[in-house]
Motif scaffolding. Sequence first.
Motif, PDB file in Angstrom:
ATOM      1  N   VAL A   1       0.858  -1.172   0.000  1.00 56.32           N
ATOM      2  CA  VAL A   1       0.000   0.000   0.000  1.00 56.32           C
ATOM      3  C   VAL A   1       0.902   1.231   0.000  1.00 56.32           C
ATOM      4  CG1 VAL A   1      -1.710   1.304   1.325  1.00 56.32           C
ATOM      5  CG2 VAL A   1      -1.804  -1.178   1.313  1.00 56.32           C
ATOM      6  N   HIS A   2       0.645   2.159  -0.936  1.00 53.60           N
ATOM      7  CA  HIS A   2       1.364   3.425  -0.943  1.00 53.60           C
ATOM      8  C   HIS A   2       0.449   4.453  -0.277  1.00 53.60           C
ATOM      9  CE1 HIS A   2       3.214   7.103  -2.764  1.00 53.60           C
ATOM     10  NE2 HIS A   2       4.259   6.454  -2.309  1.00 53.60           N
ATOM     11  N   TYR A   3       0.902   5.030   0.832  1.00 53.33           N
ATOM     12  CA  TYR A   3       0.072   5.937   1.605  1.00 53.33           C
ATOM     13  C   TYR A   3       0.928   7.072   2.132  1.00 53.33           C
ATOM     14  CZ  TYR A   3      -3.025   7.655   5.252  1.00 53.33           C
ATOM     15  OH  TYR A   3      -3.801   8.460   6.042  1.00 53.33           O
ATOM     16  N   ARG A   4       0.555   8.294   1.804  1.00 50.59           N
ATOM     17  CA  ARG A   4       1.260   9.504   2.240  1.00 50.59           C
ATOM     18  C   ARG A   4       2.779   9.393   2.026  1.00 50.59           C
ATOM     19  NH1 ARG A   4      -1.833  12.288   7.353  1.00 50.59           N
ATOM     20  NH2 ARG A   4      -3.863  12.338   6.355  1.00 50.59           N
ATOM     21  N   GLU A   5       3.125   9.088   0.810  1.00 47.71           N
ATOM     22  CA  GLU A   5       4.520   9.032   0.372  1.00 47.71           C
ATOM     23  C   GLU A   5       5.344   7.933   1.043  1.00 47.71           C
ATOM     24  OE1 GLU A   5       5.142  10.867  -2.283  1.00 47.71           O
ATOM     25  OE2 GLU A   5       3.116  11.643  -2.037  1.00 47.71           O
ATOM     26  N   ASN A   6       4.690   6.937   1.628  1.00 46.95           N
ATOM     27  CA  ASN A   6       5.387   5.804   2.234  1.00 46.95           C
ATOM     28  C   ASN A   6       4.761   4.501   1.745  1.00 46.95           C
ATOM     29  OD1 ASN A   6       7.278   7.106   4.183  1.00 46.95           O
ATOM     30  ND2 ASN A   6       5.358   7.961   4.943  1.00 46.95           N
ATOM     31  N   TRP A   7       5.558   3.437   1.760  1.00 47.71           N
ATOM     32  CA  TRP A   7       5.077   2.119   1.368  1.00 47.71           C
ATOM     33  C   TRP A   7       4.852   1.263   2.601  1.00 47.71           C
ATOM     34  CZ3 TRP A   7       3.265   0.691  -3.188  1.00 47.71           C
ATOM     35  CH2 TRP A   7       3.603   1.457  -4.302  1.00 47.71           C
ATOM     36  N   TYR A   8       3.726   0.546   2.614  1.00 47.21           N
ATOM     37  CA  TYR A   8       3.364  -0.349   3.714  1.00 47.21           C
ATOM     38  C   TYR A   8       3.022  -1.720   3.142  1.00 47.21           C
ATOM     39  CZ  TYR A   8       2.995   3.928   6.388  1.00 47.21           C
ATOM     40  OH  TYR A   8       3.277   5.126   6.997  1.00 47.21           O
ATOM     41  N   LEU A   9       3.297  -2.733   3.915  1.00 51.68           N
ATOM     42  CA  LEU A   9       2.952  -4.095   3.555  1.00 51.68           C
ATOM     43  C   LEU A   9       1.849  -4.566   4.501  1.00 51.68           C
ATOM     44  CD1 LEU A   9       3.554  -6.782   2.055  1.00 51.68           C
ATOM     45  CD2 LEU A   9       5.225  -7.262   3.848  1.00 51.68           C
ATOM     46  N   ASP A  10       0.683  -4.883   3.944  1.00 51.36           N
ATOM     47  CA  ASP A  10      -0.400  -5.470   4.733  1.00 51.36           C
ATOM     48  C   ASP A  10      -0.168  -6.967   4.724  1.00 51.36           C
ATOM     49  OD1 ASP A  10      -1.496  -2.953   4.967  1.00 51.36           O
ATOM     50  OD2 ASP A  10      -3.032  -3.276   3.438  1.00 51.36           O
ATOM     51  N   ALA A  11       0.068  -7.541   5.905  1.00 52.73           N
ATOM     52  CA  ALA A  11       0.423  -8.958   5.958  1.00 52.73           C
ATOM     53  C   ALA A  11       0.054  -9.554   7.310  1.00 52.73           C
ATOM     54  CB  ALA A  11       1.928  -9.133   5.706  1.00 52.73           C
ATOM     55  N   TRP A  12       0.124 -10.863   7.361  1.00 59.91           N
ATOM     56  CA  TRP A  12      -0.147 -11.603   8.581  1.00 59.91           C
ATOM     57  C   TRP A  12       1.046 -11.483   9.515  1.00 59.91           C
ATOM     58  CZ3 TRP A  12      -4.549 -13.525  10.317  1.00 59.91           C
ATOM     59  CH2 TRP A  12      -4.498 -14.353  11.438  1.00 59.91           C
ATOM     60  N   CYS A  13       0.803 -11.141  10.757  1.00 56.18           N
ATOM     61  CA  CYS A  13       1.854 -11.060  11.769  1.00 56.18           C
ATOM     62  C   CYS A  13       1.794 -12.329  12.604  1.00 56.18           C
ATOM     63  CB  CYS A  13       1.650  -9.827  12.645  1.00 56.18           C
ATOM     64  SG  CYS A  13       2.876  -9.660  13.957  1.00 56.18           S
ATOM     65  N   HIS A  14       2.821 -13.148  12.485  1.00 56.37           N
ATOM     66  CA  HIS A  14       2.854 -14.402  13.242  1.00 56.37           C
ATOM     67  C   HIS A  14       3.023 -14.146  14.737  1.00 56.37           C
ATOM     68  CE1 HIS A  14       2.888 -16.996   9.705  1.00 56.37           C
ATOM     69  NE2 HIS A  14       3.618 -16.039   9.145  1.00 56.37           N
ATOM     70  N   MET A  15       3.751 -13.089  15.080  1.00 60.74           N
ATOM     71  CA  MET A  15       3.978 -12.779  16.490  1.00 60.74           C
ATOM     72  C   MET A  15       2.671 -12.382  17.180  1.00 60.74           C
ATOM     73  SD  MET A  15       6.807 -10.230  18.147  1.00 60.74           S
ATOM     74  CE  MET A  15       5.989  -8.668  17.909  1.00 60.74           C
ATOM     75  N   ARG A  16       1.818 -11.592  16.490  1.00 56.96           N
ATOM     76  CA  ARG A  16       0.568 -11.112  17.092  1.00 56.96           C
ATOM     77  C   ARG A  16      -0.650 -11.894  16.609  1.00 56.96           C
ATOM     78  NH1 ARG A  16       3.849  -6.682  17.046  1.00 56.96           N
ATOM     79  NH2 ARG A  16       4.015  -5.652  19.052  1.00 56.96           N
ATOM     80  N   ASP A  17      -0.401 -12.858  15.731  1.00 51.75           N
ATOM     81  CA  ASP A  17      -1.450 -13.730  15.211  1.00 51.75           C
ATOM     82  C   ASP A  17      -2.627 -12.940  14.640  1.00 51.75           C
ATOM     83  OD1 ASP A  17      -2.392 -16.288  14.577  1.00 51.75           O
ATOM     84  OD2 ASP A  17      -3.627 -16.367  16.385  1.00 51.75           O
ATOM     85  N   GLY A  18      -2.303 -11.996  13.750  1.00 50.21           N
ATOM     86  CA  GLY A  18      -3.347 -11.194  13.128  1.00 50.21           C
ATOM     87  C   GLY A  18      -2.792 -10.339  12.005  1.00 50.21           C
ATOM     88  N   LEU A  19      -3.678  -9.700  11.264  1.00 50.09           N
ATOM     89  CA  LEU A  19      -3.273  -8.808  10.183  1.00 50.09           C
ATOM     90  C   LEU A  19      -2.691  -7.520  10.748  1.00 50.09           C
ATOM     91  CD1 LEU A  19      -6.357  -9.248   7.864  1.00 50.09           C
ATOM     92  CD2 LEU A  19      -4.043 -10.047   7.417  1.00 50.09           C
ATOM     93  N   ARG A  20      -1.655  -7.035  10.106  1.00 46.29           N
ATOM     94  CA  ARG A  20      -1.005  -5.798  10.528  1.00 46.29           C
ATOM     95  C   ARG A  20      -0.486  -5.048   9.313  1.00 46.29           C
ATOM     96  NH1 ARG A  20      -3.115  -7.296  14.502  1.00 46.29           N
ATOM     97  NH2 ARG A  20      -2.362  -7.357  16.618  1.00 46.29           N
ATOM     98  N   ASN A  21      -0.214  -3.749   9.497  1.00 45.75           N
ATOM     99  CA  ASN A  21       0.477  -2.929   8.496  1.00 45.75           C
ATOM    100  C   ASN A  21       1.934  -2.860   8.912  1.00 45.75           C
ATOM    101  OD1 ASN A  21      -2.276  -1.106   9.092  1.00 45.75           O
ATOM    102  ND2 ASN A  21      -1.936  -1.637   6.976  1.00 45.75           N
ATOM    103  N   PHE A  22       2.823  -3.094   7.965  1.00 43.24           N
ATOM    104  CA  PHE A  22       4.252  -2.998   8.238  1.00 43.24           C
ATOM    105  C   PHE A  22       4.842  -1.915   7.341  1.00 43.24           C
ATOM    106  CE2 PHE A  22       3.038  -7.341   9.197  1.00 43.24           C
ATOM    107  CZ  PHE A  22       3.627  -7.557  10.434  1.00 43.24           C
ATOM    108  N   ALA A  23       5.510  -0.927   7.928  1.00 41.29           N
ATOM    109  CA  ALA A  23       6.187   0.095   7.141  1.00 41.29           C
ATOM    110  C   ALA A  23       7.394  -0.559   6.474  1.00 41.29           C
ATOM    111  CB  ALA A  23       6.635   1.248   8.035  1.00 41.29           C
ATOM    112  N   VAL A  24       7.421  -0.537   5.146  1.00 40.84           N
ATOM    113  CA  VAL A  24       8.479  -1.226   4.410  1.00 40.84           C
ATOM    114  C   VAL A  24       9.852  -0.697   4.803  1.00 40.84           C
ATOM    115  CG1 VAL A  24       9.425  -1.684   2.106  1.00 40.84           C
ATOM    116  CG2 VAL A  24       6.966  -1.895   2.513  1.00 40.84           C
TER     117      VAL A  24
END
Length: 142
Positions: A1-24
Amino acid sequence: VHYRENWYLDAWCHMRDGLRNFAVDSISRVEVLEKKAKDVSRTSMDLELGPGYGIFTGQDVQHAKLRFTPERARWVAHEQWHPKQRGTLESDGSFTLELPYADDRELLMDILKFGAEVEVLAPAALKKRVKAEIGKMVSRYA
């Protein structure tokens, strides 16, 4: 996802066992796993990551109500802050904007950039957060 001039990865977080946004740009290490990737439906992604404001997510969705001065209204009335926002041009020329949010961090920054040209009408907790932040700002210049 490109949002406000930054790239994010929407993905499954194994540590938190749920969907999260990760700043690339904050990802420091990647690891290729032998396990098959978990397939997450678009509906699940939208339900988990979509209801909040900006890049921050959460399930506890609240609704902000903001009033912009007539001077600022003519610009803000044409902006899209959220796909589910509602706006009303008032008889005095001010503009009332209502929008959902789940985490107030990004919304707080957007409110503060308008200074005295905006007032938080609801909810009380958001109004209190804005007031506290303004108090901290004032103390820096005292």
